[in-house]
Design an enzyme around this catalytic site. Structure first.
Site, PDB file in Angstrom:
ATOM      1  N   SER A 576       0.850  -1.190   0.000  1.00 40.48           N
ATOM      2  CA  SER A 576       0.000   0.000   0.000  1.00 40.48           C
ATOM      3  C   SER A 576       0.882   1.234   0.000  1.00 40.48           C
ATOM      4  CB  SER A 576      -0.877  -0.001   1.254  1.00 40.48           C
ATOM      5  OG  SER A 576      -1.450   1.283   1.439  1.00 40.48           O
ATOM      6  N   TYR A 589      -2.320  -0.311  10.641  1.00 40.09           N
ATOM      7  CA  TYR A 589      -2.331  -0.663   9.226  1.00 40.09           C
ATOM      8  C   TYR A 589      -1.028  -0.228   8.542  1.00 40.09           C
ATOM      9  CZ  TYR A 589      -3.849  -0.670   4.317  1.00 40.09           C
ATOM     10  OH  TYR A 589      -3.948  -0.878   2.968  1.00 40.09           O
TER      11      TYR A 589
END
Ligand SMILES: [Zn+2]
Length: 699
Positions: A576, A589
């Site tokens: 990501s 995250y």
């Protein structure tokens, strides 16, 4: 009994109500599909059917006789109207005046297009003369196991006479072609009462005045053979069982260990896909006393050995004292010996104008007590090759049970395998796709990016295993992709990437289903949003569990396989933007994604010496089709950016440098690039697919 699963008689499926409403060509199609729907009647792609039909000539006012015959390629079970070639009978008959004899028979194939009726683009096959010159309206040529068992027996002629009397004649082996067509015509003229004939080492010809009569004769003759074997082949099959059969789970465990190692050894020039079969027909053969001598004789029917090579490789494995490591240690030598043997066969039999030697590796691997492994350039071919060898086993069971089984003479087999017409067919095949023969496992395979990735890899010819925790979505994704690319090339496994045992099992299943692994796309994900003081330990662990530990577990399993397979390997992580760029309210995250990216770098370093590449794709804000971007997370992100969920996609787009939305297909494209040989010289890299974000510039 010919085969304990196949002892039952064939049913007569002809339906007068249906057939009476059909035109003659439609009845030919109907008959062909009925015959081809039962593999006891003919193998996949094997055999052909024909009808001679009176048609109006587009070139004149009159009617002409037209031969409708299964065209080149295709399968009678699934053929459609456009699968038949149509040729003028008077022109086919005129070809007899051009025939210069056996040494020149191949040139006759070149005349067939000149006989085409009505501009039909379907090419006529080399079997066309076998139908044209039988002076009967309807002709079936089938490859039934029960008839080939007679055709491949040492006393084939006597057996045929004993079973069928004068009803069915017999001709010695002759390669299909123009000469055989003339032989068939001569036979029919000399034996007007015969309803068909057995062709030695090959199969059955039957005929009739109507489509129905022809169909019923074919079924009746095969049933007569099946019944005769039931009454006469009562000895234990293949000399009786002398080795134990392993339990189903143990058989799979042995296959799982052998398949990637064999695949690595035979995939140097062209990647192969595997297929495992442990059906009872196979197990009877691989536990039998006569396994080795019968396997060495080679298959008989040309259709069989074109698919399976003339003989299989019998793997040295003793199910009474199972020791897979010992078998693995001896495999290199066994594979090398097979290749040397094949090369010697090529040298012995080659002619001045023979095509160059093809891949010398075995297609069929028989493992005593375990089953049969087949390898080919794609999954369907590997599966079908296995089915053909099962046909060959059935034939050997029949022939060796009532007589001595005889394979085709070596030179005859070679002349068919390296037939210039066969070579021309191979040369006409389309070039393989960029991922042909590759096997990929995609975690999170049922979600937006995962499914788009599977789709992209399959479009390039890869076989894909979808792994996902969501069983309902998984079943849906598998059926969607199977609908697009065929059932053979997609499998699914339920996988929780944090469950060590389940991860290992999913990879083991992949090996048994496809024979190896080339590409791992680690994509399973989740997303969460919470400021640090509200981040529970549970939430933290969940992120680390799926995004860091999960990526570690699947990579470790892939690496273990890559090292056993010795054919390189490819890992793509879907990380990501947040693995590089800090983002507010998502520390768990972002941290887990950063760990993922660093894991990829470490693995790139470890894998390089064995051509194992590891790269990363960094998406950002791929909302469409995502299972992450639903419900809570979407609302949380919307709250943090002070917008609603609809406004979120627009917000991300406006925030990007290129002012573009990012879709699952965009990520899939980057994954395909990294998973393919286009990026053969890249490892340890990150490709951002985020429509531009300065914070995540890597260097
Ligand atoms: Zn045939």
């Amino acid at each position: 009994m010919l085969d304990k699963n196949q002892g039952a008689r064939l049913a007569n499926l002809w339906d007068d109500a249906k057939a009476s409403a059909m035109s003659e060509p439609e009845r030919l199609l109907y008959r062909s599909n009925l015959l081809g729907s039962d593999k006891r009647i003919t193998n996949y792609g094997g055999g052909n059917t024909s009808a001679k039909v009176i048609e109006k000539d587009p070139l004149g006012a009159g009617n002409v006789e037209v031969l409708w015959v299964k065209g080149s390629g295709g399968d009678v079970g699934t053929i459609k109207m456009d699968g038949f070639a149509t040729l003028y009978m008077d022109k086919l008959n005129a070809l007899k005046g051009l025939y210069r004899g056996l040494e020149h028979e191949d040139e006759m194939v070149g005349y067939l297009p000149h006989c085409t009726f009505n501009l039909n683009p379907r090419a006529a096959s080399i079997d066309t003369p076998l139908h044209a010159y039988v002076p009967k309206k309807h002709v079936d040529h089938m490859h039934p196991d029960a008839i080939i068992a007679i055709a491949a027996a040492k006393n084939s002629r006597e057996l045929t006479q004993q079973i069928f009397g004068d009803d069915i004649g017999w001709l010695p082996w002759k390669r299909p072609g123009y000469e055989l067509g003339l032989w068939l015509e001569k036979f029919c003229l000399e034996n007007p009462g015969a309803r068909g004939l057995v062709l030695e080492s090959h199969g059955l010809f039957t005929w009739g005045d109507t489509a129905k009569e022809c169909y019923e004769t074919t079924v009746e003759i095969i049933n007569k053979a099946i019944a005769w074997f039931e009454g006469n082949n009562t000895a234990p099959a293949f000399g009786g069982a002398v080795k134990p059969v392993l339990a189903p789970a143990e058989r799979r465990a042995v296959a799982e260990k052998l398949m990637p190692v064999i695949r690595g050894m035979i995939s140097k020039d062209e990647k192969k896909v595997g297929h495992f079969d442990d059906s009872s027909a196979v197990l009877d053969f691989v536990t039998a006393k006569d396994l080795a001598p019968l396997a060495a004789l080679g298959t008989s029917c040309p259709d069989h050995f074109l698919r399976t090579k003339i003989r299989p490789l019998v793997v040295d494995f003793d199910p009474a004292n199972p020791d897979v490591d010992k078998t693995l240690a001896g495999l290199d030598e066994a594979v090398a010996a097979y290749r040397a043997d094949y090369a010697a066969y090529y040298e012995r039999c080659k002619r001045a104008n023979s095509p160059a030697m093809r891949d010398p590796n075995a297609v069929v691997y028989l493992v005593p007590g375990v089953g049969m492994i087949t390898f080919a350039k794609d999954k369907a071919t590997a599966r079908i090759s296995g089915e053909f060898y099962v046909n060959a086993i059935n034939v050997m069971r029949g022939a060796s049970g009532v007589s001595d089984y005889v394979g085709l003479p070596e030179q005859e087999a070679f002349d068919i395998e390296y037939w210039l017409l066969e070579e021309a067919k191979l040369q006409r095949m389309p070039k393989p796709k960029s991922l042909a023969g590759r096997i990929a496992l995609v975690t999170g395979g049922a979600g937006g990016i995962g499914k788009a990735t599977a789709n992209r890899l399959m479009a390039e010819g890869a076989c894909v295993v979808l792994a996902d925790i969501d069983e309902a979505a998984l079943a849906e994704a598998q059926s969607e992709l199977a609908g697009r690319y065929g059932k053979d090339v997609v499998r699914s496994v339920t996988m929780n990437v944090t469950d060590e045992a389940l991860v290992a099992k999913s990879f083991a299943d992949t090996l048994v289903e496809f024979g190896g692994l080339d590409i791992l796309v680690s994509n399973a994900g989740l997303a969460s949003s919470a400021v640090i003081e509200d981040t529970t330990l549970e939430l933290w662990n969940k992120n680390i569990g799926i995004l860091a530990t999960g990526y570690f577990l699947v990579s470790r399993e892939a690496f273990r396989i890559f090292r056993r397979q010795k054919a390189g390997g490819n890992v793509v992580f879907v990380a990501s933007k947040n693995g590089l760029a800090a983002s507010p309210g998502a520390s768990a995250y972002c941290t887990a994604k950063a760990a993922e990216i660093h894991l990829a770098r470490c693995l790139a370093l470890e894998g390089a010496s064995e051509q194992i590449r590891v790269n990363v794709v960094n998406p950002d804000a791929v909302l469409r089709g995502s299972k992450i971007w639903t419900g809570e997370w979407k609302e949380q992100r919307a709250a943090i950016y002070k917008t609603d969920t609809e406004g979120l996609e627009a917000l991300y787009r406006e925030r990007s440098m290129l002012k573009l939305s990012v879709f699952p297909e965009d990520i899939a494209e980057a994954i395909y690039f990294l998973a393919s040989d286009m990026s053969a010289k890249s490892t340890g890299n990150i490709v951002n697919v985020d429509a531009g974000n300065a914070q995540s510039f890597t260097r």
